[in-house]
Design an enzyme around this catalytic site. Structure first.
Site, mmCIF file in Angstrom:
data_model
loop_
_atom_site.group_PDB
_atom_site.id
_atom_site.type_symbol
_atom_site.label_atom_id
_atom_site.label_comp_id
_atom_site.label_asym_id
_atom_site.label_seq_id
_atom_site.Cartn_x
_atom_site.Cartn_y
_atom_site.Cartn_z
ATOM 1 N N HIS A 1 0.850 -1.190 0.000
ATOM 2 C CA HIS A 1 0.000 0.000 0.000
ATOM 3 C C HIS A 1 0.887 1.242 0.000
ATOM 4 O O HIS A 1 2.064 1.173 0.311
ATOM 5 C CB HIS A 1 -0.916 0.007 1.227
ATOM 6 C CG HIS A 1 -0.170 0.130 2.511
ATOM 7 N ND1 HIS A 1 0.344 -0.968 3.176
ATOM 8 C CD2 HIS A 1 0.180 1.207 3.252
ATOM 9 C CE1 HIS A 1 0.971 -0.566 4.269
ATOM 10 N NE2 HIS A 1 0.899 0.764 4.334
ATOM 11 N N HIS B 1 5.633 6.493 -0.775
ATOM 12 C CA HIS B 1 6.376 5.266 -1.085
ATOM 13 C C HIS B 1 5.518 4.048 -0.788
ATOM 14 O O HIS B 1 4.517 4.142 -0.077
ATOM 15 C CB HIS B 1 7.671 5.197 -0.265
ATOM 16 C CG HIS B 1 7.412 5.008 1.190
ATOM 17 N ND1 HIS B 1 7.065 6.056 2.032
ATOM 18 C CD2 HIS B 1 7.398 3.885 1.963
ATOM 19 C CE1 HIS B 1 6.876 5.587 3.249
ATOM 20 N NE2 HIS B 1 7.055 4.273 3.240
#
Length: 178
Positions: free
Chosen positions: A37, A121
């Site tokens: 995720h 990220h």
């Protein structure tokens, strides 16, 4: 208590490409498909009432959908030792804007504001004491990129920590719209 975070779930093609990179580092605890995720905001431990308030408040976040793409790899560390490997995502502007909106919404719901700088990220692996081969991995995948993928929503997740790592459960999904 509920351990919560807000994140974007990358599409299956992106997750599959990232899983295809996951090899060659001794000591890496690679994320699995369910764990991949892009965090918008870590919330942490809250009671049930606050969790309900957070879930309701996030429904008011408005932003048009946007596109992002994978862009390089990097690491986080402390005390000179790596503790996480990540894939970068660009462009940052729309993500940072959505992060700010989510953060402001959570502050209005009674939480403290985010205290850390936001670096979009996707975590690929975590490390304990060993990370043999990390430098070679970073060099080999420095040019990581993907076709742009559309971000059409985000979700509130609950995280449960266990001996085999964290398991994530989607609490609620929110569509992006004007």
């Amino acid at each position: 208590m509920h351990r919560l975070f807000v994140a974007i779930r990358p599409p299956a093609t992106i997750r599959s490409a990232l899983i295809g990179l996951m090899e060659g580092i001794r000591g890496a605890r690679w994320q699995d498909d369910e764990q991949l995720h892009l965090t918008l905001r870590f919330i942490g431990e809250v009671d049930g009432r606050t969790a309900e308030d957070v879930a309701a408040a996030l429904g008011g976040v408005r932003q048009p959908p946007f596109a992002v793409a994978l862009d390089g790899v990097g690491q986080f560390g402390s005390r000179g030792r790596p503790n996480a490997l990540w894939a970068g995502v660009r462009p940052h502007d729309s993500l940072a804007h959505l992060h700010r909106k989510v953060d402001q919404t959570l502050v209005r719901a009674g939480l403290d504001p985010e205290g850390r700088a936001y670096l979009p990220h996707i975590t690929l692996a975590r490390f304990g004491r060993e990370s043999g081969g990390l430098d070679a991995f970073l060099a080999r995948h420095a040019g990581l990129s993907s076709a742009p993928f559309e971000v059409t929503g985000f979700a509130l997740y609950e995280s449960r920590l266990g001996h085999a790592g964290a398991t994530y459960t989607m609490v609620e999904r929110y569509d992006l719209r004007d």
